[in-house]
Design an enzyme around this catalytic site. Structure first.
Site, PDB file in Angstrom:
ATOM      1  N   GLY A 102      41.607  51.227  61.063  1.00 31.19           N
ATOM      2  CA  GLY A 102      43.031  51.541  61.271  1.00 31.19           C
ATOM      3  C   GLY A 102      43.790  51.501  59.960  1.00 31.19           C
ATOM      4  O   GLY A 102      44.954  51.096  59.917  1.00 31.19           O
ATOM      5  N   GLY A 115      47.422  53.209  59.448  1.00 30.19           N
ATOM      6  CA  GLY A 115      48.555  52.812  60.297  1.00 30.19           C
ATOM      7  C   GLY A 115      49.596  52.017  59.520  1.00 30.19           C
ATOM      8  O   GLY A 115      49.492  51.833  58.306  1.00 30.19           O
ATOM      9  N   GLN A 116      50.596  51.514  60.258  1.00 30.65           N
ATOM     10  CA  GLN A 116      51.724  50.834  59.607  1.00 30.65           C
ATOM     11  C   GLN A 116      51.264  49.629  58.787  1.00 30.65           C
ATOM     12  O   GLN A 116      51.592  49.507  57.619  1.00 30.65           O
ATOM     13  CB  GLN A 116      52.751  50.369  60.655  1.00 30.65           C
ATOM     14  CG  GLN A 116      54.048  49.866  60.027  1.00 30.65           C
ATOM     15  CD  GLN A 116      54.757  48.782  60.841  1.00 30.65           C
ATOM     16  OE1 GLN A 116      54.210  48.243  61.787  1.00 30.65           O
ATOM     17  NE2 GLN A 116      55.964  48.459  60.444  1.00 30.65           N
ATOM     18  N   ILE A 151      40.710  57.413  61.517  1.00 28.09           N
ATOM     19  CA  ILE A 151      40.288  58.431  62.491  1.00 28.09           C
ATOM     20  C   ILE A 151      41.002  59.735  62.167  1.00 28.09           C
ATOM     21  O   ILE A 151      42.120  59.731  61.633  1.00 28.09           O
ATOM     22  CB  ILE A 151      40.570  58.020  63.958  1.00 28.09           C
ATOM     23  CG1 ILE A 151      42.021  57.560  64.129  1.00 28.09           C
ATOM     24  CG2 ILE A 151      39.598  56.975  64.436  1.00 28.09           C
ATOM     25  CD1 ILE A 151      42.461  57.477  65.575  1.00 28.09           C
ATOM     26  N   ILE A 158      36.916  53.226  66.378  1.00 29.17           N
ATOM     27  CA  ILE A 158      36.534  51.923  66.940  1.00 29.17           C
ATOM     28  C   ILE A 158      35.840  52.057  68.295  1.00 29.17           C
ATOM     29  O   ILE A 158      35.115  51.154  68.715  1.00 29.17           O
ATOM     30  CB  ILE A 158      37.782  51.010  67.036  1.00 29.17           C
ATOM     31  CG1 ILE A 158      37.367  49.556  67.262  1.00 29.17           C
ATOM     32  CG2 ILE A 158      38.740  51.488  68.128  1.00 29.17           C
ATOM     33  CD1 ILE A 158      38.475  48.557  67.096  1.00 29.17           C
ATOM     34  N   TYR A 174      50.038  46.341  76.689  1.00 27.85           N
ATOM     35  CA  TYR A 174      49.876  45.880  75.307  1.00 27.85           C
ATOM     36  C   TYR A 174      49.632  44.370  75.299  1.00 27.85           C
ATOM     37  O   TYR A 174      48.703  43.871  74.661  1.00 27.85           O
ATOM     38  CB  TYR A 174      51.146  46.221  74.539  1.00 27.85           C
ATOM     39  CG  TYR A 174      51.150  45.811  73.083  1.00 27.85           C
ATOM     40  CD1 TYR A 174      50.289  46.402  72.164  1.00 27.85           C
ATOM     41  CD2 TYR A 174      52.053  44.856  72.621  1.00 27.85           C
ATOM     42  CE1 TYR A 174      50.317  46.039  70.832  1.00 27.85           C
ATOM     43  CE2 TYR A 174      52.094  44.498  71.283  1.00 27.85           C
ATOM     44  CZ  TYR A 174      51.229  45.095  70.392  1.00 27.85           C
ATOM     45  OH  TYR A 174      51.268  44.735  69.068  1.00 27.85           O
ATOM     46  N   ILE A 178      57.023  43.946  62.666  1.00 33.77           N
ATOM     47  CA  ILE A 178      56.830  44.037  61.211  1.00 33.77           C
ATOM     48  C   ILE A 178      57.743  45.117  60.632  1.00 33.77           C
ATOM     49  O   ILE A 178      57.770  46.251  61.124  1.00 33.77           O
ATOM     50  CB  ILE A 178      55.351  44.364  60.868  1.00 33.77           C
ATOM     51  CG1 ILE A 178      54.394  43.357  61.515  1.00 33.77           C
ATOM     52  CG2 ILE A 178      55.151  44.410  59.350  1.00 33.77           C
ATOM     53  CD1 ILE A 178      54.550  41.932  61.050  1.00 33.77           C
TER      54      ILE A 178
HETATM   55  C1  AKB Z   1      55.621  46.303  69.106  1.00 29.74           C
HETATM   56  O1  AKB Z   1      56.850  46.287  69.125  1.00 29.74           O
HETATM   57  O2  AKB Z   1      54.917  46.805  69.987  1.00 29.74           O
HETATM   58  C2  AKB Z   1      54.926  45.620  67.948  1.00 29.74           C
HETATM   59  C3  AKB Z   1      54.657  44.184  68.212  1.00 29.74           C
HETATM   60  C4  AKB Z   1      55.750  43.212  68.190  1.00 29.74           C
HETATM   61  O3  AKB Z   1      53.550  43.809  68.442  1.00 29.74           O
HETATM   62  N1  AKB Z   1      55.715  45.764  66.757  1.00 29.74           N
END
Ligand code: AKB
Length: 317
Positions: free
Chosen positions: A8, A11-12, A35, A55, A143, A173
């Site tokens: 990854g 990514g950010q 990827i 992955i 998530y 972040i």
């Molecule tokens: C999100 O907002 O989904 C992420 C996190 C806090 O894991 N930045």
């Protein structure tokens, strides 16, 4: 750590983490896994090796680990919270099936593994103020479900197979380099872009909604310091609360206005983002990270804001 794979890497967090690892360990020792259709560009491409590492394909991970004699993997492949709500199966496939692929290779080739968790691993029944290290984790988002599972499976591989798994629970972040995509905390990055471009900011999160946030240099420092920490001192592993600042939209807006007095913000609350934000902690207690591996952030909101505005102005204006 001698040879590192970042999964990854475009990514950010991955793009900046890969560059920081290359500064510390040498460009040739850090492989940027990516990827298609998002290959590394510019400095990320030129400063060291890169390889396609999906992955969800165990053989791709295995081939790169063998080819470069990898002994540490930073696994940053994940869908962020808002996107994961629209693609829950894909979020699980990348986050958990992918994690198993990484851990199986790590088990057979003695790699240490860092797979971050998040404030998203908590839910509405978690204590929101000074959220303890060990507490209720019953998230309502996919998530969050993948992040709690990540913590449990990573601990399982440590206890059962001795794989050196370690992780932090990242706050939102904030970075001036690569923008985030599809997170609940993204507003705290977008607001700086609006301020620098002279645009009104439309805030999707309601006034008074507190969330933990962190400036990217501290986030990178946390990940690398934890992976370098003396294992004998670690009571916890997956995953440590880390904190540096907690604020709501009105506070970051007021801080930016000190530098951009004409800046305007109005609220247009996004119900999905707000529901997610309301289920997350106001502020985590990071005492265990401080005690067990010396975690100490460098940036608070005023210092981060001054740096964000300076860097974005230099790049965008
Ligand atoms: C999100 O907002 O989904 C992420 C996190 C806090 O894991 N930045």
């Amino acid at each position: 750590m001698k040879n590192i794979l970042v999964i990854g890497s475009t990514g950010q967090i991955g793009s900046e983490l890969t560059m920081e690892l290359r500064r510390r360990y040498g460009g040739g020792h850090v492989v940027a896994g990516y990827i298609l259709p998002a290959p590394p560009m510019g400095e990320l491409k030129d400063s060291g090796p890169s390889e396609v590492v999906d992955i969800t394909c165990p053989d791709m991970i295995l081939d790169v680990v063998k080819k470069y004699k990898i002994d540490a993997i930073y696994n940053l492949a994940a869908l962020l919270s808002v996107v994961a709500e629209s693609k829950p199966q894909l979020a699980w496939h990348i986050g958990i099936d992918g994690l198993f692929n990484v851990l199986e290779v790590a088990r057979h080739y003695q790699c240490a593994v860092f797979t971050p968790s998040s404030i998203g691993s908590f839910g509405a029944s978690t204590p929101h103020k000074m959220t303890p290290q060990d507490t209720i984790q019953r998230p309502s988002t996919m998530y969050g479900v993948t992040k709690v599972t990540t913590e449990l499976v990573s601990d399982y591989y440590f206890h059962k197979y001795g794989v050196d798994t370690r992780a932090v629970r990242f706050p939102g972040i904030i970075s001036n380099v690569t923008p985030p995509g599809g997170g609940t905390t993204d507003y705290a990055v977008d607001i700086y872009y609006s301020a620098v471009r002279g645009e009104e900011f439309v805030c999707p999160i309601a006034e008074g909604t507190l969330m933990d946030m962190m400036y990217m240099p501290d986030a990178l420092h946390a990940a690398i310091s934890l992976m370098e920490a003396d294992p004998k001192r670690l009571v916890h592993r997956n995953a440590f609360n880390i904190a540096s600042m907690s604020f709501g939209p009105e506070t970051i807006y007021a801080e930016i206005k000190k530098h951009v007095p004409s800046f305007k913000m109005r609220y247009e609350v996004d119900p999905l983002k707000q529901a997610i934000a309301d289920s997350w902690p106001d502020r985590m207690d990071d005492a265990c990270a401080r005690e067990e591996w010396g975690w100490q952030p460098q940036y608070d909101l005023p210092r981060m804001t001054a740096d964000m505005l300076e860097k974005l102005r230099a790049r965008l204006l």
